[in-house]
Scaffold this active site. Sequence first.
Site, PDB file in Angstrom:
ATOM      1  N   ASP A   1      54.842  43.920  40.060  1.00 22.05           N
ATOM      2  CA  ASP A   1      53.553  44.332  40.606  1.00 22.05           C
ATOM      3  C   ASP A   1      53.745  45.628  41.378  1.00 22.05           C
ATOM      4  O   ASP A   1      54.822  45.887  41.915  1.00 22.05           O
ATOM      5  CB  ASP A   1      53.010  43.264  41.572  1.00 22.05           C
ATOM      6  CG  ASP A   1      52.426  42.068  40.828  1.00 22.05           C
ATOM      7  OD1 ASP A   1      52.526  42.025  39.592  1.00 22.05           O
ATOM      8  OD2 ASP A   1      51.869  41.177  41.511  1.00 22.05           O
ATOM      9  N   ARG A  25      50.218  46.607  32.853  1.00 21.11           N
ATOM     10  CA  ARG A  25      48.941  46.107  33.367  1.00 21.11           C
ATOM     11  C   ARG A  25      48.219  47.292  34.028  1.00 21.11           C
ATOM     12  O   ARG A  25      48.807  48.004  34.831  1.00 21.11           O
ATOM     13  CB  ARG A  25      49.201  45.027  34.425  1.00 21.11           C
ATOM     14  CG  ARG A  25      47.932  44.552  35.121  1.00 21.11           C
ATOM     15  CD  ARG A  25      48.246  43.785  36.397  1.00 21.11           C
ATOM     16  NE  ARG A  25      49.039  42.608  36.137  1.00 21.11           N
ATOM     17  CZ  ARG A  25      49.791  42.019  37.090  1.00 21.11           C
ATOM     18  NH1 ARG A  25      49.824  42.496  38.315  1.00 21.11           N
ATOM     19  NH2 ARG A  25      50.497  40.939  36.805  1.00 21.11           N
TER      20      ARG A  25
HETATM   21  C1  LIG Z   1      45.293  40.222  37.290  1.00 20.49           C
HETATM   22  C2  LIG Z   1      45.261  41.278  38.351  1.00 20.49           C
HETATM   23  C3  LIG Z   1      46.449  41.825  38.815  1.00 20.49           C
HETATM   24  C4  LIG Z   1      46.429  42.821  39.796  1.00 20.49           C
HETATM   25  N1  LIG Z   1      47.612  43.427  40.186  1.00 20.49           N
HETATM   26  C5  LIG Z   1      47.569  44.453  41.055  1.00 20.49           C
HETATM   27  C6  LIG Z   1      48.740  45.190  41.411  1.00 20.49           C
HETATM   28  O1  LIG Z   1      49.859  44.917  40.959  1.00 20.49           O
HETATM   29  N2  LIG Z   1      48.622  46.217  42.296  1.00 20.49           N
HETATM   30  C7  LIG Z   1      47.403  46.587  42.821  1.00 20.49           C
HETATM   31  O2  LIG Z   1      47.346  47.561  43.585  1.00 20.49           O
HETATM   32  N3  LIG Z   1      46.291  45.889  42.507  1.00 20.49           N
HETATM   33  C8  LIG Z   1      46.330  44.854  41.658  1.00 20.49           C
HETATM   34  N4  LIG Z   1      45.173  44.180  41.347  1.00 20.49           N
HETATM   35  C9  LIG Z   1      43.940  44.416  42.138  1.00 20.49           C
HETATM   36  C10 LIG Z   1      43.131  45.583  41.573  1.00 20.49           C
HETATM   37  O3  LIG Z   1      43.809  46.787  41.817  1.00 20.49           O
HETATM   38  C11 LIG Z   1      41.724  45.645  42.204  1.00 20.49           C
HETATM   39  O4  LIG Z   1      41.884  45.868  43.588  1.00 20.49           O
HETATM   40  C12 LIG Z   1      40.888  44.402  42.006  1.00 20.49           C
HETATM   41  O5  LIG Z   1      41.051  43.860  40.744  1.00 20.49           O
HETATM   42  C13 LIG Z   1      39.405  44.723  42.238  1.00 20.49           C
HETATM   43  O6  LIG Z   1      38.940  45.623  41.284  1.00 20.49           O
HETATM   44  P1  LIG Z   1      38.162  45.175  39.936  1.00 20.49           P
HETATM   45  O7  LIG Z   1      38.710  45.999  38.827  1.00 20.49           O
HETATM   46  O8  LIG Z   1      38.288  43.724  39.734  1.00 20.49           O
HETATM   47  O9  LIG Z   1      36.648  45.574  40.106  1.00 20.49           O
HETATM   48  P2  LIG Z   1      35.717  45.908  41.368  1.00 20.49           P
HETATM   49  O10 LIG Z   1      35.625  47.393  41.473  1.00 20.49           O
HETATM   50  O11 LIG Z   1      36.183  45.126  42.576  1.00 20.49           O
HETATM   51  O12 LIG Z   1      34.363  45.302  40.899  1.00 20.49           O
HETATM   52  C14 LIG Z   1      33.547  45.996  39.978  1.00 20.49           C
HETATM   53  C15 LIG Z   1      32.282  45.207  39.748  1.00 20.49           C
HETATM   54  O13 LIG Z   1      32.567  43.991  39.057  1.00 20.49           O
HETATM   55  C16 LIG Z   1      31.738  42.933  39.535  1.00 20.49           C
HETATM   56  N5  LIG Z   1      32.587  41.895  40.146  1.00 20.49           N
HETATM   57  C17 LIG Z   1      33.813  42.057  40.656  1.00 20.49           C
HETATM   58  N6  LIG Z   1      34.292  40.890  41.105  1.00 20.49           N
HETATM   59  C18 LIG Z   1      33.351  39.962  40.887  1.00 20.49           C
HETATM   60  C19 LIG Z   1      33.231  38.577  41.135  1.00 20.49           C
HETATM   61  N7  LIG Z   1      34.227  37.889  41.708  1.00 20.49           N
HETATM   62  N8  LIG Z   1      32.095  37.942  40.785  1.00 20.49           N
HETATM   63  C20 LIG Z   1      31.072  38.631  40.195  1.00 20.49           C
HETATM   64  N9  LIG Z   1      31.115  39.962  39.937  1.00 20.49           N
HETATM   65  C21 LIG Z   1      32.233  40.607  40.267  1.00 20.49           C
HETATM   66  C22 LIG Z   1      30.797  43.557  40.553  1.00 20.49           C
HETATM   67  O14 LIG Z   1      29.620  43.959  39.905  1.00 20.49           O
HETATM   68  C23 LIG Z   1      31.586  44.772  41.031  1.00 20.49           C
HETATM   69  O15 LIG Z   1      30.771  45.802  41.541  1.00 20.49           O
HETATM   70  C24 LIG Z   1      45.187  43.218  40.349  1.00 20.49           C
HETATM   71  C25 LIG Z   1      43.994  42.671  39.869  1.00 20.49           C
HETATM   72  C26 LIG Z   1      44.004  41.726  38.873  1.00 20.49           C
HETATM   73  C27 LIG Z   1      42.705  41.186  38.357  1.00 20.49           C
END
Ligand SMILES: Cc1cc2nc3c(=O)[nH]c(=O)nc-3n(C[C@H](O)[C@H](O)[C@H](O)COP(=O)(O)OP(=O)(O)OC[C@H]3O[C@@H](n4cnc5c(N)ncnc54)[C@H](O)[C@@H]3O)c2cc1C
Length: 324
Positions: free
Chosen positions: A129, A177
């Site tokens: 990660d 990823r």
């Molecule tokens: C499997 C996985 C592994 C990850 N690994 C890392 C890593 O190694 N390092 C790192 O820095 N970050 C990691 N992350 C976190 C990532 O960087 C983001 O901070 C996090 O995923 C939030 O961004 P998002 O792309 O989900 O969308 P966001 O920008 O948070 O959401 C976009 C839109 O999607 C919709 N939405 C989002 N969540 C929901 C919900 N729960 N219910 C309903 N609608 C919703 C909303 O409309 C929102 O406006 C990981 C995330 C995932 C999913």
Amino acid sequence: MLKDLFISLSQNQFLNSAAKKYGLKMGAQSVVAGTNIEETIRSIKELNAHGISCTVDNLGEFVFKKEEATEAKEQILNVIEAIHENQVDAHISLKPTQLGLDIDYHFCLNNVREIVHRANNYGIFVNLDMEDYGHLNPSFDLLDELSREYDNVGTVIQAYFLRAEDDIQKYKNFRLRIVKGAYKESEEVAYQDKKAIDANMINLIEWHLLNGKFTSIATHDHNIINHVKEFVKRNDIPNDKFEFQMLYGFRKEMQLQLASEGYNFCTYVPFGKDWYGYFMRRLAERPQNLNLVAKQVFNKKTNTVIGVAAGAFILGRLTKKKSK
Ligand SMILES: Cc1cc2nc3c(=O)[nH]c(=O)nc-3n(C[C@H](O)[C@H](O)[C@H](O)COP(=O)(O)OP(=O)(O)OC[C@H]3O[C@@H](n4cnc5c(N)ncnc54)[C@H](O)[C@@H]3O)c2cc1C
């Protein structure tokens, strides 16, 4: 402002150690699969039954002592054994700082090497990660060294970084990823604007789908997911070249829906006593997740210690003027 607040709460060592003593509280149980390996394997089996694979993360923050890093390594080795013994469809995600990156690079490398070696014996993949910018280069160094010996290792590209495009090109032959990025970063190194981050994420995904090895698209963002579905269809990219990933407990119906549509789907399954920092970062991303906290705080009397401590901290910060 709430984002900054929860990120600073996630970095509070006092609350972090207090939380460890009290088990999963404040709604964290909705997004953390369990505090021990048995509970976690049960959760993985449930997801596997729906055709969903898992990546397991042994939660851990603020590791500054070698004994703590060694303990984390042993726990991850135990997870690998449990995955093998139970024959579940799962791999490992790990954070280099938990394995001692802040203590000594070579100590950390040896710890991660032992994990990758054990996983390799069973054909299990290990994902490094990515954490904050300060850890980016040493984490890529780990990947460079490990990939000379093993091919069951990959990492994460964070789309908010200005350098992400160079990194993805350099590491195109790895299973990657792609995420937006979860930490607070300065404008010298990272896009700050959501539109710019989303656009870069789409560029990186498209480029890696066309040129790279295997792409894990890790997001809860339906706009990006819908875009990817269209893109792979238009470009005849087969389903075995990519997967969608989401975090445990988030958008559960969409997780099931994507799996039932025939896409590879992998749920990120965090577990362990050290849940606090992870949970605060999830609140930082989506303050609506506070609903989880509210439900728990109002439903259960037993949450008081952590709830009151965090609540006092939150209120204190909210009433202060916005800091820089
Ligand atoms: C499997 C996985 C592994 C990850 N690994 C890392 C890593 O190694 N390092 C790192 O820095 N970050 C990691 N992350 C976190 C990532 O960087 C983001 O901070 C996090 O995923 C939030 O961004 P998002 O792309 O989900 O969308 P966001 O920008 O948070 O959401 C976009 C839109 O999607 C919709 N939405 C989002 N969540 C929901 C919900 N729960 N219910 C309903 N609608 C919703 C909303 O409309 C929102 O406006 C990981 C995330 C995932 C999913």
